[in-house]
Design a protein around this motif. Structure first.
Motif, PDB file in Angstrom:
ATOM      1  N   ALA A  87       6.100  18.276   7.757  1.00  0.00           N
ATOM      2  CA  ALA A  87       7.312  17.457   7.815  1.00  0.00           C
ATOM      3  C   ALA A  87       7.073  16.180   7.027  1.00  0.00           C
ATOM      4  CB  ALA A  87       7.632  17.121   9.265  1.00  0.00           C
ATOM      5  N   PRO A  88       8.124  15.635   6.453  1.00  0.00           N
ATOM      6  CA  PRO A  88       7.937  14.371   5.749  1.00  0.00           C
ATOM      7  C   PRO A  88       7.517  13.291   6.735  1.00  0.00           C
ATOM      8  CG  PRO A  88      10.267  14.971   5.823  1.00  0.00           C
ATOM      9  CD  PRO A  88       9.497  16.095   6.434  1.00  0.00           C
ATOM     10  N   PRO A  89       6.725  12.330   6.265  1.00  0.00           N
ATOM     11  CA  PRO A  89       6.303  11.270   7.193  1.00  0.00           C
ATOM     12  C   PRO A  89       7.508  10.481   7.686  1.00  0.00           C
ATOM     13  CG  PRO A  89       5.690  10.734   4.927  1.00  0.00           C
ATOM     14  CD  PRO A  89       6.267  12.114   4.921  1.00  0.00           C
ATOM     15  N   PRO A  90       7.402   9.949   8.906  1.00  0.00           N
ATOM     16  CA  PRO A  90       8.536   9.176   9.437  1.00  0.00           C
ATOM     17  C   PRO A  90       8.760   7.910   8.606  1.00  0.00           C
ATOM     18  CG  PRO A  90       6.621   8.953  10.854  1.00  0.00           C
ATOM     19  CD  PRO A  90       6.273   9.964   9.810  1.00  0.00           C
ATOM     20  N   ALA A  91       9.973   7.424   8.667  1.00  0.00           N
ATOM     21  CA  ALA A  91      10.303   6.195   7.950  1.00  0.00           C
ATOM     22  C   ALA A  91       9.472   5.043   8.500  1.00  0.00           C
ATOM     23  CB  ALA A  91      11.786   5.884   8.098  1.00  0.00           C
ATOM     24  N   GLU A  92       9.069   4.177   7.624  1.00  0.00           N
ATOM     25  CA  GLU A  92       8.311   3.005   8.030  1.00  0.00           C
ATOM     26  C   GLU A  92       9.109   1.760   7.687  1.00  0.00           C
ATOM     27  OE1 GLU A  92       4.588   3.414   6.003  1.00  0.00           O
ATOM     28  OE2 GLU A  92       3.784   4.687   7.576  1.00  0.00           O
ATOM     29  N   ILE A  93       8.973   0.777   8.519  1.00  0.00           N
ATOM     30  CA  ILE A  93       9.662  -0.494   8.323  1.00  0.00           C
ATOM     31  C   ILE A  93       8.602  -1.581   8.226  1.00  0.00           C
ATOM     32  CG2 ILE A  93      11.206  -2.177   9.387  1.00  0.00           C
ATOM     33  CD1 ILE A  93      12.677   0.209  10.634  1.00  0.00           C
ATOM     34  N   LYS A  94       8.714  -2.411   7.232  1.00  0.00           N
ATOM     35  CA  LYS A  94       7.761  -3.504   7.032  1.00  0.00           C
ATOM     36  C   LYS A  94       8.092  -4.645   7.983  1.00  0.00           C
ATOM     37  CE  LYS A  94       4.854  -5.910   4.236  1.00  0.00           C
ATOM     38  NZ  LYS A  94       3.478  -5.797   4.566  1.00  0.00           N
ATOM     39  N   ARG A  95       7.094  -5.071   8.748  1.00  0.00           N
ATOM     40  CA  ARG A  95       7.226  -6.216   9.653  1.00  0.00           C
ATOM     41  C   ARG A  95       6.055  -7.147   9.379  1.00  0.00           C
ATOM     42  NH1 ARG A  95      10.477  -5.174  14.853  1.00  0.00           N
ATOM     43  NH2 ARG A  95      12.016  -3.789  13.954  1.00  0.00           N
ATOM     44  N   SER A  96       6.255  -8.391   9.638  1.00  0.00           N
ATOM     45  CA  SER A  96       5.203  -9.375   9.440  1.00  0.00           C
ATOM     46  C   SER A  96       4.984 -10.126  10.750  1.00  0.00           C
ATOM     47  CB  SER A  96       5.625 -10.351   8.333  1.00  0.00           C
ATOM     48  OG  SER A  96       4.643 -11.329   8.148  1.00  0.00           O
ATOM     49  N   PHE A  97       3.717 -10.235  11.151  1.00  0.00           N
ATOM     50  CA  PHE A  97       3.375 -10.896  12.404  1.00  0.00           C
ATOM     51  C   PHE A  97       2.250 -11.883  12.184  1.00  0.00           C
ATOM     52  CE2 PHE A  97       4.868  -6.693  13.614  1.00  0.00           C
ATOM     53  CZ  PHE A  97       5.777  -6.981  14.614  1.00  0.00           C
ATOM     54  N   LYS A  98       2.241 -12.917  12.996  1.00  0.00           N
ATOM     55  CA  LYS A  98       1.090 -13.805  13.081  1.00  0.00           C
ATOM     56  C   LYS A  98       0.308 -13.377  14.304  1.00  0.00           C
ATOM     57  CE  LYS A  98       3.233 -17.767  10.889  1.00  0.00           C
ATOM     58  NZ  LYS A  98       3.575 -19.188  11.013  1.00  0.00           N
ATOM     59  N   TYR A 158     -16.101   8.092  12.938  1.00  0.00           N
ATOM     60  CA  TYR A 158     -15.438   9.230  12.299  1.00  0.00           C
ATOM     61  C   TYR A 158     -15.738   9.395  10.819  1.00  0.00           C
ATOM     62  CZ  TYR A 158     -12.854   9.198  16.639  1.00  0.00           C
ATOM     63  OH  TYR A 158     -12.512   9.217  17.963  1.00  0.00           O
ATOM     64  N   GLY A 159     -16.450   8.429  10.227  1.00  0.00           N
ATOM     65  CA  GLY A 159     -16.818   8.556   8.823  1.00  0.00           C
ATOM     66  C   GLY A 159     -15.669   8.356   7.853  1.00  0.00           C
ATOM     67  N   GLN A 160     -14.598   7.754   8.323  1.00  0.00           N
ATOM     68  CA  GLN A 160     -13.463   7.481   7.440  1.00  0.00           C
ATOM     69  C   GLN A 160     -12.794   6.180   7.839  1.00  0.00           C
ATOM     70  OE1 GLN A 160     -11.081  10.983   7.890  1.00  0.00           O
ATOM     71  NE2 GLN A 160     -10.159  10.319   9.792  1.00  0.00           N
ATOM     72  N   ASP A 161     -12.150   5.567   6.860  1.00  0.00           N
ATOM     73  CA  ASP A 161     -11.445   4.317   7.115  1.00  0.00           C
ATOM     74  C   ASP A 161     -10.110   4.571   7.802  1.00  0.00           C
ATOM     75  OD1 ASP A 161     -13.298   2.540   5.917  1.00  0.00           O
ATOM     76  OD2 ASP A 161     -12.550   3.076   3.938  1.00  0.00           O
ATOM     77  N   ILE A 162      -9.621   3.563   8.480  1.00  0.00           N
ATOM     78  CA  ILE A 162      -8.258   3.568   9.014  1.00  0.00           C
ATOM     79  C   ILE A 162      -7.622   2.251   8.583  1.00  0.00           C
ATOM     80  CG2 ILE A 162      -8.963   2.635  11.257  1.00  0.00           C
ATOM     81  CD1 ILE A 162      -6.666   4.345  12.494  1.00  0.00           C
ATOM     82  N   THR A 163      -6.405   2.318   8.120  1.00  0.00           N
ATOM     83  CA  THR A 163      -5.731   1.104   7.668  1.00  0.00           C
ATOM     84  C   THR A 163      -5.265   0.288   8.865  1.00  0.00           C
ATOM     85  OG1 THR A 163      -3.540   2.121   7.603  1.00  0.00           O
ATOM     86  CG2 THR A 163      -4.877   2.272   5.577  1.00  0.00           C
ATOM     87  N   ASP A 164      -5.037  -0.999   8.619  1.00  0.00           N
ATOM     88  CA  ASP A 164      -4.464  -1.842   9.669  1.00  0.00           C
ATOM     89  C   ASP A 164      -3.145  -1.258  10.147  1.00  0.00           C
ATOM     90  OD1 ASP A 164      -6.549  -3.659   9.520  1.00  0.00           O
ATOM     91  OD2 ASP A 164      -5.425  -5.140   8.365  1.00  0.00           O
ATOM     92  N   ASP A 165      -2.304  -0.806   9.208  1.00  0.00           N
ATOM     93  CA  ASP A 165      -0.994  -0.240   9.560  1.00  0.00           C
ATOM     94  C   ASP A 165      -1.152   0.956  10.498  1.00  0.00           C
ATOM     95  OD1 ASP A 165       0.305  -2.102   7.970  1.00  0.00           O
ATOM     96  OD2 ASP A 165       0.512  -0.736   6.273  1.00  0.00           O
ATOM     97  N   ALA A 166      -2.017   1.886  10.151  1.00  0.00           N
ATOM     98  CA  ALA A 166      -2.205   3.082  10.972  1.00  0.00           C
ATOM     99  C   ALA A 166      -2.774   2.719  12.339  1.00  0.00           C
ATOM    100  CB  ALA A 166      -3.117   4.078  10.265  1.00  0.00           C
ATOM    101  N   LEU A 167      -3.745   1.811  12.355  1.00  0.00           N
ATOM    102  CA  LEU A 167      -4.364   1.424  13.622  1.00  0.00           C
ATOM    103  C   LEU A 167      -3.367   0.734  14.544  1.00  0.00           C
ATOM    104  CD1 LEU A 167      -6.787   1.113  15.481  1.00  0.00           C
ATOM    105  CD2 LEU A 167      -7.425  -0.933  14.181  1.00  0.00           C
ATOM    106  N   VAL A 168      -2.629  -0.223  14.023  1.00  0.00           N
ATOM    107  CA  VAL A 168      -1.671  -0.957  14.853  1.00  0.00           C
ATOM    108  C   VAL A 168      -0.550  -0.027  15.316  1.00  0.00           C
ATOM    109  CG1 VAL A 168       0.011  -2.837  14.857  1.00  0.00           C
ATOM    110  CG2 VAL A 168      -2.269  -3.203  13.905  1.00  0.00           C
ATOM    111  N   ASN A 169      -0.102   0.891  14.462  1.00  0.00           N
ATOM    112  CA  ASN A 169       0.915   1.867  14.878  1.00  0.00           C
ATOM    113  C   ASN A 169       0.413   2.702  16.054  1.00  0.00           C
ATOM    114  OD1 ASN A 169       3.574   2.206  13.440  1.00  0.00           O
ATOM    115  ND2 ASN A 169       2.213   1.871  11.701  1.00  0.00           N
TER     116      ASN A 169
END
Length: 75
Positions: free
Chosen positions: A12-23, A43-54
């Motif tokens: 399936a196509p990835p879900p829509a993402e919305i850009k948000r900015s937080f302090k 796990y031997g692989q990186d995870i982005t801030d976006d993926a982790l916070v989601n």
């Protein structure tokens, strides 16, 4: 030409993402950085801030039963 029957179905196509900015508090930012480093070690692989916070927020909302109940109430 015959169509192939692969075990892996079309993704399936990835879900829509919305850009948000937080302090964030420095301690929270440090915890995110630490978690990313531990994740990479585990796990031997990186995870982005976006993926982790989601993932963290999705888990938080799923576990908050009062939030789930209030969200289902008709407005």
């Amino acid at each position: 030409m015959n169509a192939m029957a692969l075990k892996l179905k079309p993704l399936a196509p990835p879900p829509a993402e919305i850009k948000r900015s937080f302090k964030l508090k420095q301690s929270i930012a440090d915890s995110i950085d630490a978690y990313r480093a531990i994740y990479k070690t585990a796990y031997g692989q990186d995870i982005t801030d976006d993926a982790l916070v989601n993932e963290i927020l999705a888990d938080f909302f799923a576990r908050d039963k009062a939030f789930q109940k209030a969200r289902k109430k008709p407005k």
